[in-house]
Design a protein around this motif. Structure first.
Motif, mmCIF file in Angstrom:
data_model
loop_
_atom_site.group_PDB
_atom_site.id
_atom_site.type_symbol
_atom_site.label_atom_id
_atom_site.label_comp_id
_atom_site.label_asym_id
_atom_site.label_seq_id
_atom_site.Cartn_x
_atom_site.Cartn_y
_atom_site.Cartn_z
ATOM 1 N N ARG B 366 0.838 -1.205 0.000
ATOM 2 C CA ARG B 366 0.000 0.000 0.000
ATOM 3 C C ARG B 366 0.873 1.257 0.000
ATOM 4 O O ARG B 366 0.576 2.232 -0.694
ATOM 5 N N GLU B 367 1.944 1.221 0.774
ATOM 6 C CA GLU B 367 2.871 2.347 0.856
ATOM 7 C C GLU B 367 3.464 2.640 -0.526
ATOM 8 O O GLU B 367 3.481 3.785 -0.989
ATOM 9 N N MET B 368 3.903 1.574 -1.215
ATOM 10 C CA MET B 368 4.511 1.751 -2.534
ATOM 11 C C MET B 368 3.467 2.160 -3.570
ATOM 12 O O MET B 368 3.738 2.968 -4.459
ATOM 13 N N GLN B 369 2.255 1.588 -3.447
ATOM 14 C CA GLN B 369 1.203 1.944 -4.404
ATOM 15 C C GLN B 369 0.831 3.418 -4.290
ATOM 16 O O GLN B 369 0.483 4.057 -5.281
ATOM 17 N N SER B 370 0.931 3.956 -3.065
ATOM 18 C CA SER B 370 0.600 5.371 -2.892
ATOM 19 C C SER B 370 1.611 6.244 -3.634
ATOM 20 O O SER B 370 1.369 7.413 -3.896
ATOM 21 N N LYS B 371 2.786 5.638 -3.959
ATOM 22 C CA LYS B 371 3.788 6.360 -4.768
ATOM 23 C C LYS B 371 3.797 5.833 -6.199
ATOM 24 O O LYS B 371 4.829 5.865 -6.882
ATOM 25 N N ASP B 372 2.662 5.254 -6.616
ATOM 26 C CA ASP B 372 2.489 4.760 -7.987
ATOM 27 C C ASP B 372 3.395 3.589 -8.355
ATOM 28 O O ASP B 372 3.617 3.319 -9.534
ATOM 29 N N ASP B 373 3.917 2.897 -7.363
ATOM 30 C CA ASP B 373 4.752 1.725 -7.641
ATOM 31 C C ASP B 373 3.953 0.455 -7.317
ATOM 32 O O ASP B 373 3.672 0.171 -6.156
#
Lengths: 507, 507
Positions: B366-373
């Motif tokens: 979730r943390e990475m997805q919030s940075k589009d990763d």
């Protein structure tokens, strides 16, 4: 019936079958006459209960409180007994019209434990006095052996029956909380009489557990007899239509004539006599129920598999093996669904016919015992122990797998599956805990191998232990030869032999 | 507490333990502060419900009708929400104070599916409008995706949301019986709003399933909104405290602003736009619940094992291994009872700490997805699929075995075991059917091996596929070296490697 995708799929599946289902049913139950009589009896009872119209949801899915379920069990049990008395048959001695073990009603112990306890252990005089009352339903009996603190370990039983020579009576007493009678079917609210297992104390001597006939409730108003505290054990995982109950006795007096005295006797002067050989007979009541469980549990597993198979034929989900986008696949088309169903159905047939052997062996034992020949007891004990443990395990696991094969719909009570699973999982525990029974069949097999190695005769059922020449030589069949039942039997014999020898040498 | 044989045996067993249980509890839950806060919260809620006195039988064992159980679930859910709002914590987001999955109350989807669906898929404007209402309990939401004819196969969903450009509204409609919304928690009687999955139809084009916010019931009197037929799905194997329900929509109109539009948008003029990369985000709601299930199911298994262990310490049965005639043995002394309990307890600890990794990985995703990763998505999907299928299977089978270890007493509802088993067996089906999930983790592993063989990079989680040099060389440890966690890890890696390679070459 309304026509929709599901009914169309079902019709198509049924039309594609090549088996004559009525012929198969007759093969399963032995005779066409039996099948027709059973069906007629089932129909009469379902009609009497108002549940014959299968398009209507049975009451058990809408009236679900403990009281509602008990009432339904009482109605079911009474309708079955009435029908058997009126039409002179025994189709509901072991099962309800829904193929539930008869435990599922307050009449659960009547014909499968209470009357047999009387038949196996009562004198001719006692049988003449009590059996007509029991069979006609004028009294309702239960077999009261297990206590709160003591399950299948009969020697641990604490309830006492102390002989009072002054009054020629026994005093039935529960000395501790753990000695409270616990579990007997119908004991909660329904039964009038109990075949109570208690330690016979005469002249200060403990003669071990014997069976005593105790009146539990008034035949007038159904109230507990003086000195007896009784009630229901509460909600269970299954069989909530029955009032499995508890009873605690506070110095309850019964005449000396109500000790079942075929195998042991207590004379008017307090003299105790016992025939150790005949005492073995009393154990055969437990064998009776244990031996019948495989057949009944197999049919309940078959019910679960029938529900899951029908569901698999009409349920569409996902794109299927063909990945065809125009329609969803019937889940029966998925290899793992198909394999799980088919292998369990095959196993169910095998267990069904295996249970017949169990029945036949038990009947032969009883026949021989009536001529004072008890030689079959060890092998019938081992066979029923093994079959009971194996079939109840397979049935419970198989029905749970059938439930899972129906996805979320199998989680709903109206699928019928939760109730079947709940009933079957009880089978691992009652009438002999399975882990204990596994040890008993194991001990029997190892003992037979001992005898063989010592050059002594072995039971005919395990003749394969002697017949296999070299357990290390594999079966030499090829291709379609494996379809030959004789080849299959050879493989099973080889395997059983190899495993018994392996276990024997590992100990 | 009254003193008897059982309480004495329990005190003796407790006194003989060498583990500081509070320290262990803090290790399990991370911090002493968390443990103390949780316990305080549990205590407040149990007190509010009048169930804090554990010497009294909870209502669920005496008031057992469907209506009674629903009422109890409603009270439990409300007490939990009130406590979280008043004391500003999240201890009851996932579990009830009895560690049941929150599904066991009509508030089951509120914080674990409805709000996350909004958070993951709603625009900033939508979130600002709806989340405060949802979080404060002013509206009660459910996540309405599954249909009567369609489970986890989202592409098969039939419910439509047709855009009407004249009124700038969507028309939500259930075109068939099989499209009836089915299963959502609280849908039966309780929820006011649904995050409804429906096919977006705009300008005659089917744009596939999207999420629409639909008001289901009046906030005034709780009655269904016009055009919506709703009700309870009926009695289930477990979770009967919740009103899992059905809903059928007959041309129900909602404003265009109630389609959740972060990843796809429908403009005022009917133009549809979609970000295929962002669309992956919407799947992470399913991963959220699936990823949390292992931790919760493990604790419920631990409850069952705790009950069975306590029972084994105080239950006396048979002569025991010593064959001592003076007293019956505690069943814990029997080797097979001891082994089954101990091996399952060990496995439960392993699964508990394994579930922590699941949580951490999901949080990292979730943390990475919030940075589009989104690069972690495949491995987190595989990990949660495998862990969910493994832990829910082990938990259900383990709890059922714990139940059997308690004999007849485990068949009684007051043991707590039937309810735990009933809840756990549902886990094989919901949030992804286990057989389907096994195939997904399998496919992921085989794909990684393909990549390795093609010289492409693999996921760090399966680095062991590359590290093991020769899978045919056995571990060279001896004796106490096997107690070294590094040696154990090597063995697991070797085994996993060998099995994946074997499966890969067999296909």
């Amino acid at each position: 019936m309304a026509k929709n995708t599901q009914t169309t799929l079902m019709q198509k599946a049924r039309a594609s079958g090549s088996i004559d289902t009525f012929e198969l049913t007759c093969l399963l139950w032995g005779k066409e006459r039996i099948v027709k009589e059973r069906r007629a009896a089932f129909k009469r009872v379902e009609k009497a209960l108002g549940t014959y119209d299968s398009t209507k949801l049975p009451r058990c899915y809408s009236e679900t409180s403990r009281e509602d379920l008990f009432e339904q069990g009482l109605e079911m049990g009474k309708a079955c007994l009435d029908d058997m008395l009126e039409h002179n048959h025994e189709h509901f001695v072991w099962v309800t019209p829904r193929y539930n073990l008869v435990n599922a009603s307050p009449f659960g112990h009547k014909a499968v434990l209470f009357e047999p306890a009387m038949e196996h252990n009562g004198t001719e005089e006692q049988k003449a006095q009590w059996l007509p009352l029991a069979r006609s339903g004028k009294i309702l009996g239960t077999y009261a052996q297990t206590e709160l603190g003591h399950g299948s370990f009969v020697r641990g039983i604490e309830t006492t029956a102390t002989f009072d020579p002054d009054s020629d009576e026994f005093v039935i007493h529960s000395p501790t909380i753990s000695s409270t009678n616990f579990w007997p079917a119908g004991l909660g609210f329904s039964t009038t009489h109990g075949a109570v297992m208690a330690r016979l104390i005469a002249g200060g001597q403990d003669q071990g557990p014997h069976i005593f006939l105790v009146q539990l409730r008034s035949l007038e108003d159904g109230k507990p007899m003086p000195g007896i505290k009784m009630g229901d054990v509460g909600l269970k995982l299954g069989y909530n239509e029955s009032d499995n109950g508890f009873a605690s006795f506070d110095q309850v007096r019964i005449p000396r004539s109500q000790m079942l005295m075929t195998h042991s006797q207590l004379a008017r002067d307090g003299t105790f006599t016992k025939d150790p050989l005949l005492a073995k007979l009393s154990y055969s009541v437990m064998l009776l129920v244990r031996g019948r469980m495989p057949g009944i549990f197999t049919v309940q597993l078959a019910q679960a598999l029938t529900i899951a198979t029908r569901y698999s034929v009409v349920r569409q989900q996902g794109l299927g093996p063909a990945d065809a986008l125009n329609t969803e696949a019937r889940i029966f088309q998925y290899k793992h669904q198909h394999f799980r169903l088919m292998s369990m159905i095959a196993k169910t047939y095998a267990m069904f016919f295996g249970s017949r052997v169990c029945d036949d062996q038990y009947n032969e034992l009883r026949e021989m015992q009536s001529k004072d020949d008890h030689s079959l007891l060890p092998s019938v004990h081992a066979l029923t122990a093994g079959m009971k443990a194996y079939v109840t395990s397979e049935a419970a696991d198989g029905a749970e797998d059938a439930r899972k094969l129906c996805g979320g719909h199998g989680y709903m009570s109206i699928s019928g599956l939760p109730e079947i699973v709940g009933a079957l999982t009880g089978g691992a525990t009652f009438e002999g805990e399975n882990c204990v029974l596994w040890q008993q069949i194991g001990r029997h097999l190892l003992k037979q191998l001992d005898r063989l190695q010592d050059g002594e005769p072995i039971e005919p059922q395990v003749q394969y232990l002697a017949d296999v020449e070299d357990p290390n030589i594999a079966c030499s069949a090829f291709g379609t030869q494996f379809l030959d039942p004789e080849v299959q039997l050879t493989i099973y014999r080889d395997r059983a032999h190899r495993l018994v020898v392996k276990a024997h040498s590992a100990i």
